[in-house]
Design an enzyme around this catalytic site. Structure first.
Site, PDB file in Angstrom:
ATOM      1  N   CYS A 125     -81.753  71.341  27.829  1.00 31.62           N
ATOM      2  CA  CYS A 125     -82.457  70.994  26.593  1.00 31.62           C
ATOM      3  C   CYS A 125     -83.951  70.876  26.868  1.00 31.62           C
ATOM      4  CB  CYS A 125     -81.909  69.694  26.004  1.00 31.62           C
ATOM      5  SG  CYS A 125     -82.146  68.241  27.038  1.00 31.62           S
ATOM      6  N   ASN A 154     -64.483  51.922   3.983  1.00 29.92           N
ATOM      7  CA  ASN A 154     -64.906  53.314   4.136  1.00 29.92           C
ATOM      8  C   ASN A 154     -66.126  53.674   3.289  1.00 29.92           C
ATOM      9  OD1 ASN A 154     -63.888  55.257   5.996  1.00 29.92           O
ATOM     10  ND2 ASN A 154     -61.844  54.987   5.137  1.00 29.92           N
ATOM     11  N   TYR A 162     -56.853  49.330   3.702  1.00 31.21           N
ATOM     12  CA  TYR A 162     -57.471  50.464   4.394  1.00 31.21           C
ATOM     13  C   TYR A 162     -57.771  51.508   3.326  1.00 31.21           C
ATOM     14  CZ  TYR A 162     -57.893  54.612   7.369  1.00 31.21           C
ATOM     15  OH  TYR A 162     -58.326  55.766   7.980  1.00 31.21           O
ATOM     16  N   HIS A 222     -85.156  66.597  27.479  1.00 27.76           N
ATOM     17  CA  HIS A 222     -84.709  65.841  28.646  1.00 27.76           C
ATOM     18  C   HIS A 222     -84.559  66.698  29.900  1.00 27.76           C
ATOM     19  CE1 HIS A 222     -82.935  63.741  25.021  1.00 27.76           C
ATOM     20  NE2 HIS A 222     -83.661  62.771  25.551  1.00 27.76           N
ATOM     21  N   ASP A 243     -62.727  53.025  17.463  1.00 30.62           N
ATOM     22  CA  ASP A 243     -64.042  53.449  16.973  1.00 30.62           C
ATOM     23  C   ASP A 243     -64.627  52.424  16.008  1.00 30.62           C
ATOM     24  OD1 ASP A 243     -62.048  53.994  15.154  1.00 30.62           O
ATOM     25  OD2 ASP A 243     -62.981  55.803  14.370  1.00 30.62           O
ATOM     26  N   HIS A 244     -63.880  51.359  15.721  1.00 31.39           N
ATOM     27  CA  HIS A 244     -64.374  50.233  14.924  1.00 31.39           C
ATOM     28  C   HIS A 244     -64.391  48.983  15.797  1.00 31.39           C
ATOM     29  CE1 HIS A 244     -63.778  52.048  10.760  1.00 31.39           C
ATOM     30  NE2 HIS A 244     -63.183  52.927  11.558  1.00 31.39           N
ATOM     31  N   ASP A 258     -61.068  47.941   6.122  1.00 33.41           N
ATOM     32  CA  ASP A 258     -61.933  49.115   6.212  1.00 33.41           C
ATOM     33  C   ASP A 258     -62.086  49.694   4.812  1.00 33.41           C
ATOM     34  OD1 ASP A 258     -63.210  51.482   6.703  1.00 33.41           O
ATOM     35  OD2 ASP A 258     -61.745  52.273   8.120  1.00 33.41           O
ATOM     36  N   CYS A 287     -81.500  64.877  21.685  1.00 33.01           N
ATOM     37  CA  CYS A 287     -82.642  65.569  21.100  1.00 33.01           C
ATOM     38  C   CYS A 287     -82.144  66.642  20.135  1.00 33.01           C
ATOM     39  CB  CYS A 287     -83.530  66.182  22.194  1.00 33.01           C
ATOM     40  SG  CYS A 287     -82.723  67.470  23.161  1.00 33.01           S
ATOM     41  N   GLU A 336     -55.072  51.150   9.967  1.00 33.18           N
ATOM     42  CA  GLU A 336     -54.830  52.432  10.626  1.00 33.18           C
ATOM     43  C   GLU A 336     -53.911  52.243  11.841  1.00 33.18           C
ATOM     44  OE1 GLU A 336     -57.385  56.529  11.389  1.00 33.18           O
ATOM     45  OE2 GLU A 336     -58.439  54.630  11.239  1.00 33.18           O
TER      46      GLU A 336
END
Length: 573
Positions: free
Chosen positions: A523, A184, A141, A526, A305-306, A182, A563, A34
């Site tokens: 929330c 996927n 990929y 929390h 993100d990897h 990757d 949550c 990527e």
């Protein structure tokens, strides 16, 4: 020998310098996925790195999409290299070859499967147990099956089949094979953060393909990681467990949990390690058993993100004396050779601007990619206007266009009253007749005060009335004749109450029209302010807003994770 695979989510991940990033990974062969770069956007700093030789595959249909690259140290220079799985992109010597059986694919399918720049293959000579052999590294990929695009699911499965056909053909030809990148698809439930949340987890077509591709793919994890002597036996002759390749990470860590390589950045899931393991290093059974020493993930490495995955082999690399023709250093733009002058110019015809007929890029770039990269969406009209303006205002040769630069005034100049040019001097009244002097001075003073009155009434609502209040008395005084005229009745004092009421009414009106987002609720678990989200998925709720817990996504059993609070934003708020 050490190899690394990493989905970098854009080549710009290496902000501190690509050489520094490659050196920090400390590997002989580094495969990245990527890259999101096309050939016309690839710069020399990224393509030519000191101490490495690189091999890129680009997307032909879309800019800033897909793309893979393999960086090899000079001490690991491959003997052959190429891109794609089909062989349609190979138009040079020194290719790997061995394309397998492609009879079940039509020519159009083969072209589409290689059109997105998803594969780079390098072949290396290695010394294994005093015997020279070859290892072929397939950097892939794999496509993602978009739920909103059913045709992409079929495209992904076709890519898997073509990958398996090519890998097995190279293996049959006598070379060892490593497939990494990757993929996927998370293979087993142990490779997913919450497999119970997915319907028919085992029935997923991608997982079924992995079961057939990998040796022991249908086998459950029954070995204890603490007892290395009980590692699963890997032999390609075992018909029960099918495939000819091994998931090398699970070979060394068969029962390790929470070993993920990909996390959602939208939900901050990396903070709670709520991810999946979809980045792999597969190897043929014999190579995995005899040469692999260690395999692991690197979740501490950020920037994407990897996270990277690395593997060490006991065999040593034998570098080739010369990089294969597919190497990036041989591209004309990086080869250091003098190019033709015509390469630097693009002929533009005014009539063909809208039709956008362009010539292809050098190498394997296609017309659509050139059109998209050189003329991005929305920029066509602007460029067309610029060319039209240039052509309309042609200046004759040898003459320079006359320009009349006008200095830019300050904002305060719009509020300062201007003195009339016919203002009488201090000695003028002695020479002029008394009647003329009185008439002129009275007319000027009335005009000046009337102007100041109008200006002050306009600017009183503009937050700078004090400028006129200070300036207008001075103006009237300076323009008086010998007999001072009382101008106070002509200058209305600013009504503070009236202007305040106007401001309040204006403020109330704009608040009613441009009201901000509603205050976030807390929330229930929390007791923390929630975050506002908007539905972007097509459907009946598209565009609607809702509140969710602000904490990162995680497993339901994790008290530090998000949550289940959810609330739609009511209309009119």
């Amino acid at each position: 020998m050490k190899i690394v695979t990493w989905n970098i989510n854009g080549i710009r991940t290496f902000r501190g310098g690509i050489k520094k990033a490659l050196d920090s990974l400390d590997a002989d062969i580094i495969c990245v996925q990527e890259t999101k770069v096309t050939r016309d956007l690839l710069d020399e700093r990224t393509a030519i790195v000191d101490g490495y030789n690189s091999y890129f595959s680009f997307s032909r249909g879309r800019s800033g999409y897909s793309g893979v690259a393999t960086y090899c140290k000079d001490s690991a220079t491959p003997c052959a290299a190429g891109e794609g799985l089909t062989g349609l992109l190979t138009h040079h010597e020194g290719a790997v070859g061995c394309y397998g059986d492609q009879s079940e694919f039509c020519s159009e399918e083969l072209q589409l499967l290689d059109n997105e720049g998803r594969t780079v293959i390098t072949q290396h000579r290695v010394m294994c147990q005093d015997k020279e052999q070859t290892v072929t590294v397939i950097n892939v990929y794999c496509p993602r099956a978009d739920p909103e695009k059913p045709e992409r699911k079929q495209f992904k499965l076709q890519f898997y089949k073509l990958l398996q056909s090519r890998a097995e053909a190279i293996l049959k030809d006598g070379s060892h094979v490593i497939v990494l990148g990757d993929v996927n698809t998370s293979h087993r439930q142990i490779d997913h953060c919450d497999p119970s949340d997915i319907e028919d987890f085992v029935e997923n077509p991608g997982r079924k393909w992995l079961n057939g591709f990998l040796h022991g793919g249908r086998k459950t994890e029954e070995t204890n990681e603490e007892e290395p002597n009980e590692e699963p036996e890997v032999t390609s002759s075992d018909p029960v467990h099918g495939g000819t390749f091994v998931d090398t990470f699970r070979h060394f860590h068969p029962t390790r949990t929470s070993a993920f390589t990909c996390w959602s950045t939208m939900t901050g899931a990396r903070q709670t390690n709520y991810g999946t393991r979809i980045d792999y290093i597969f190897a043929d059974c014999q190579l995995a058993k005899e040469q692999f020493v260690a395999v692991d993930i690197m979740p501490e490495v950020e920037g994407s993100d990897h996270c990277p995955v690395w593997a060490k082999l006991s065999c040593s690399l034998l570098p080739s004396s010369k990089a294969p023709p597919f190497c990036t250093c041989y591209l004309p733009e990086f080869a250091g050779k003098q190019q033709k002058l015509s390469r630097f110019f693009v002929k533009v015809d005014q009539k063909s601007i809208q039709s956008e007929h362009r010539e292809g890029l050098p190498g394997s770039q296609e017309e659509e990619e050139l059109r998209e990269n050189l003329k991005p969406p929305g920029a066509g009209n602007a460029s067309g206007k610029k060319r039209l303006l240039t052509s309309d205002s042609v200046v004759p040769k040898g003459k320079k266009a006359k320009t009349c630069p006008k200095p830019q005034g300050s904002l305060l100049s719009f509020f300062k009253p201007k003195l009339p040019t016919a203002a009488p001097s201090t000695e003028a009244p002695e020479k002029k007749t008394l009647g003329t002097d009185k008439v002129t001075s009275s007319q000027n003073s009335q005009k000046a005060c009337t102007t100041s009155k109008d200006t002050s009434s306009v600017t009183s609502s503009e937050t700078v009335p004090e400028l006129l209040d200070d300036a207008s008395p001075k103006l009237c005084t300076s323009m008086q004749s010998d007999k001072p005229i009382n101008l106070k009745p002509l200058i209305p004092a600013p009504d503070v109450g009236q202007s305040g009421a106007k401001k309040g009414a204006s403020l109330g009106f704009w608040k009613s029209v441009l009201h901000g987002p509603p205050p976030p609720p807390s929330c229930k678990v929390h007791r923390e302010p929630c975050v506002l989200r908007t539905v972007k998925k097509e459907g009946p709720n598209m565009g609607k807003q809702f509140f969710v817990c602000a904490r990162p996504q995680g497993h339901a059993s994790n008290p530090d994770a998000r949550c289940s609070f959810f609330a739609w934003v009511e209309k009119g708020k």
